[in-house]
Design a protein around this motif. Structure first.
Motif, short mmCIF file in Angstrom:
data_model
loop_
_atom_site.label_atom_id
_atom_site.label_comp_id
_atom_site.label_asym_id
_atom_site.label_seq_id
_atom_site.Cartn_x
_atom_site.Cartn_y
_atom_site.Cartn_z
N CYS A 1 0.84 -1.20 0.00
CA CYS A 1 0.00 0.00 0.00
C CYS A 1 0.88 1.25 0.00
N GLY A 2 2.15 1.07 -0.28
CA GLY A 2 3.06 2.23 -0.36
C GLY A 2 2.72 3.11 -1.55
N ILE A 3 3.18 4.34 -1.50
CA ILE A 3 2.95 5.27 -2.62
C ILE A 3 4.31 5.66 -3.19
N ARG A 4 4.44 5.49 -4.50
CA ARG A 4 5.74 5.71 -5.14
C ARG A 4 5.82 7.10 -5.78
N VAL A 5 7.03 7.52 -6.07
CA VAL A 5 7.24 8.82 -6.72
C VAL A 5 6.43 8.89 -8.02
N ALA A 6 6.41 7.80 -8.77
CA ALA A 6 5.68 7.76 -10.04
C ALA A 6 4.20 8.10 -9.85
N ASP A 7 3.66 7.72 -8.69
CA ASP A 7 2.22 7.94 -8.44
C ASP A 7 1.87 9.43 -8.37
N LEU A 8 2.85 10.25 -8.04
CA LEU A 8 2.60 11.69 -7.97
C LEU A 8 2.17 12.24 -9.32
N PHE A 9 2.61 11.55 -10.38
CA PHE A 9 2.34 12.07 -11.74
C PHE A 9 1.09 11.46 -12.35
N ASP A 10 0.32 10.76 -11.51
CA ASP A 10 -1.00 10.27 -11.91
C ASP A 10 -1.91 10.71 -10.76
N TRP A 11 -2.29 11.98 -10.81
CA TRP A 11 -2.90 12.62 -9.64
C TRP A 11 -4.13 11.87 -9.08
N PRO A 12 -5.11 11.46 -9.91
CA PRO A 12 -6.28 10.78 -9.33
C PRO A 12 -5.88 9.52 -8.56
N TYR A 13 -4.90 8.81 -9.10
CA TYR A 13 -4.42 7.59 -8.45
C TYR A 13 -3.77 7.92 -7.11
N PHE A 14 -2.90 8.96 -7.13
CA PHE A 14 -2.22 9.39 -5.90
C PHE A 14 -3.25 9.77 -4.84
N GLU A 15 -4.24 10.56 -5.27
CA GLU A 15 -5.24 11.05 -4.32
C GLU A 15 -6.02 9.89 -3.70
N GLU A 16 -6.39 8.94 -4.54
CA GLU A 16 -7.15 7.79 -4.05
C GLU A 16 -6.34 6.99 -3.03
N LYS A 17 -5.08 6.74 -3.38
CA LYS A 17 -4.23 5.96 -2.48
C LYS A 17 -3.98 6.69 -1.17
N LEU A 18 -3.72 7.99 -1.28
CA LEU A 18 -3.45 8.78 -0.08
C LEU A 18 -4.67 8.79 0.85
N ARG A 19 -5.85 8.99 0.27
CA ARG A 19 -7.08 9.03 1.10
C ARG A 19 -7.29 7.68 1.78
N PHE A 20 -7.09 6.62 1.02
CA PHE A 20 -7.28 5.27 1.58
C PHE A 20 -6.31 5.04 2.74
N ASN A 21 -5.03 5.32 2.50
CA ASN A 21 -4.02 5.08 3.53
C ASN A 21 -4.26 5.94 4.77
N MET A 22 -4.63 7.19 4.54
CA MET A 22 -4.79 8.08 5.69
C MET A 22 -6.02 7.70 6.52
N ARG A 23 -7.03 7.14 5.85
CA ARG A 23 -8.20 6.67 6.60
C ARG A 23 -7.77 5.56 7.57
N GLU A 24 -6.96 4.66 7.05
CA GLU A 24 -6.47 3.54 7.86
C GLU A 24 -5.59 4.01 9.01
N LYS A 25 -4.64 4.87 8.70
CA LYS A 25 -3.69 5.33 9.73
C LYS A 25 -4.42 6.16 10.77
N ASN A 26 -5.38 6.98 10.33
CA ASN A 26 -6.12 7.79 11.29
C ASN A 26 -6.94 6.92 12.23
N HIS A 27 -7.45 5.82 11.69
CA HIS A 27 -8.21 4.89 12.51
C HIS A 27 -7.32 4.37 13.65
N LEU A 28 -6.10 4.02 13.30
CA LEU A 28 -5.15 3.52 14.28
C LEU A 28 -4.77 4.60 15.29
N LEU A 29 -4.51 5.81 14.77
CA LEU A 29 -4.14 6.91 15.66
C LEU A 29 -5.26 7.17 16.66
N ARG A 30 -6.51 7.15 16.14
CA ARG A 30 -7.68 7.40 16.99
C ARG A 30 -7.77 6.36 18.09
#
Ligand code: GDP
Ligand code: IMO
Ligand code: MG
Length: 426
Positions: free
Chosen positions: A143-172
């Motif tokens: 579920c890592g995000i690579r440098v290449a993903d930055l240049f496919d913005w919708p993909y980057f955004e989707e992955k970032l939102r998904f990962n942050m939902r998970e991490k925030n759940h843990l932080l909470r």
């Protein structure tokens, strides 16, 4: 063969940056292959100090291409800040290339590193808190995000939102503050434009350089005893600092590697937690720390100091396939009446010559020392091996005999020219 891997032979901070900078005058390319901004590599040239975390230590040579390859975990804001500082110091950074395949360290990796250390309590690793472990964990979990993903913005955004939902759940769930997604998206939208000029398919670049006979230096970070497989697990980093890590971390096959050069201090240091059989808790340890200015380049923490450990060095030589040894910081022993070398360990009344895998055994090992004479003058001005005082040479020759690896170079100060070549590396 014209490729050389430079690795840390101990627990990191052996002086890899200094040696890479010295050797890079002969190289066309310098490549970082693993680790991230947990590394702190110091280069001193003409009285100026350069502290490098992600940028390869060949950056002072404008004709060398400096590559951050796929195996590195890259903190983009940290990289850009480092590039800015270098430019302020008058260094051109135009030669930098960043792998599209490299995984990125994102703000939540910092939170996870902090949280994991907190949860571990007294069993903490003592990480650099740069998000390294969590970033490599995400890479392995796919579920890592690579440098290449930055240049496919919708993909980057989707992955970032998904990962942050998970991490925030843990932080909470641990009562920690959550991270907001929008500011991260906003920040990275700008950062990707600043990073765009540097990105490349680095494996292709590196292999083309190797194929055309150019001299390529692979710059290890950390050290063999911090390797996730071969180090003092779990008190290790999350990547492969051993020579083998270069092949996967840069995308070069093992048939392309010429020499493997291990860097070791004339003594031993370690930052962070974990076993360290020759650690000194007395005034000798303090003397080494003060003389060697043994405080972390990345975190400023005091480094733990001790005598040279032969079982650890021999093990490191073996797992790295080391062809040459470079001994740094010999000058720190100037004025020492005597110097000790740990030749073996004593464990439950038995002598151990090998570095044990079992941490509980290692923790109970007592070093067995051999004592050598020190020297009274200063070695900092020596530029040829023969200029070193006899006891200093005797010490180096004993180390190479015990570690079964020839000493090819010796460092006698932090400046580039304070380096002695005993046998040419390339
Ligand atoms: P690295 O992480 O392996 O690149 O090593 P660091 O840069 O973290 O730590 C090594 C420190 O020792 C730096 O401050 C270097 O400038 C310094 N250094 C390297 N070689 C020598 C040496 O031979 N003598 C002295 N006195 N300092 C050295
Ligand atoms: P250079 O390249 C020394 C140590 C940390 C900790 C452990 C795990 O400058 O030699 P991490 O942040 O990687 O998860 O921390 O590894 N460590 C280093 N020690 N030199 C380094 O890099 C290090 N990089 C990580 O102190 O014990
Ligand atoms: Mg360092």
């Amino acid at each position: 063969m014209t490729t050389v891997i430079v690795v840390g032979a101990q627990w990191g901070d052996e002086g890899k940056g200094k040696i890479i900078d010295f050797l890079a005058s002969r190289a066309s390319m310098v490549v970082r292959c693993q680790g991230g901004s947990n590394a702190g590599h110091t280069v001193v040239w003409q009285g100026n100090t350069y502290k490098l975390h992600l940028v390869p230590s060949g950056i002072l040579y404008k004709d060398a291409v400096n590559v951050i390859a796929n195996g590195v975990v890259v903190d983009i804001p940290c990289l850009l800040q480092e590039l800015g500082l270098l430019e302020e110091q008058g260094v051109s950074v135009a030669s930098l290339r960043l792998s599209l395949r490299a995984h990125m360290i994102l703000p939540y990796h910092y939170s996870m590193d902090e949280l994991q250390e907190q949860i571990k309590g007294v069993n903490k690793i003592g990480t650099t808190k740069r998000g390294i472990g969590p970033a490599y964990a995400d890479k392995a979990s796919r579920c890592g995000i690579r440098v290449a993903d930055l240049f496919d913005w919708p993909y980057f955004e989707e992955k970032l939102r998904f990962n942050m939902r998970e991490k925030n759940h843990l932080l909470r769930s641990y009562g920690q503050e959550e991270l907001a997604v929008e500011p991260v998206l906003e920040e990275y939208r700008h950062l990707r434009e600043r990073i765009r000029p540097f990105v490349a398919e680095t494996a292709t670049l590196i292999n083309a350089a190797v194929e055309s006979g150019q001299k390529v230096l692979f710059e290890g970070a950390q050290g063999a005893l911090l390797d996730i497989d071969h180090g003092t697990y779990p008190y290790v980093t999350s990547s492969q600092p051993v020579a083998g890590g270069v092949c996967t971390g840069a995308g070069v096959g093992p048939t392309k590697i010429g020499k493997v050069v291990g860097i070791a201090k004339a003594y031993t240091t370690r930052v962070g937690d974990g076993p360290f059989p020759t650690e000194l808790f007395d005034e000798q340890g303090e003397r080494i720390r003060q003389a060697g200015m043994e405080f972390g380049t990345t975190t400023g923490r005091p480094r733990r100091c001790g005598w040279f450990d032969v079982p650890a060095a021999r093990y490191s030589a073996m797992v790295n396939g080391m062809t040459d040894l470079v001994v740094t910081k010999l000058d720190i022993f100037d004025g020492f009446e005597e110097i000790k070398i740990c030749t073996a360990y004593e464990y439950e009344g038995r002598l151990l010559h090998d570095f044990p895998a079992d941490l509980r055994v290692l923790q109970q090992c007592r070093p067995v020392y051999e004592t050598m004479a020190g020297w009274s003058g200063s070695v900092g001005q020596c530029r040829a091996y023969e200029e070193l005082p006899l006891p200093a040479r005797a010490y180096l020759e004993r180390l190479e005999q015990l570690a079964a690896t020839p000493v090819a170079m010796v460092a006698v100060g932090s400046e580039r020219q304070q380096t002695i070549i005993r046998r040419e590396i390339f």
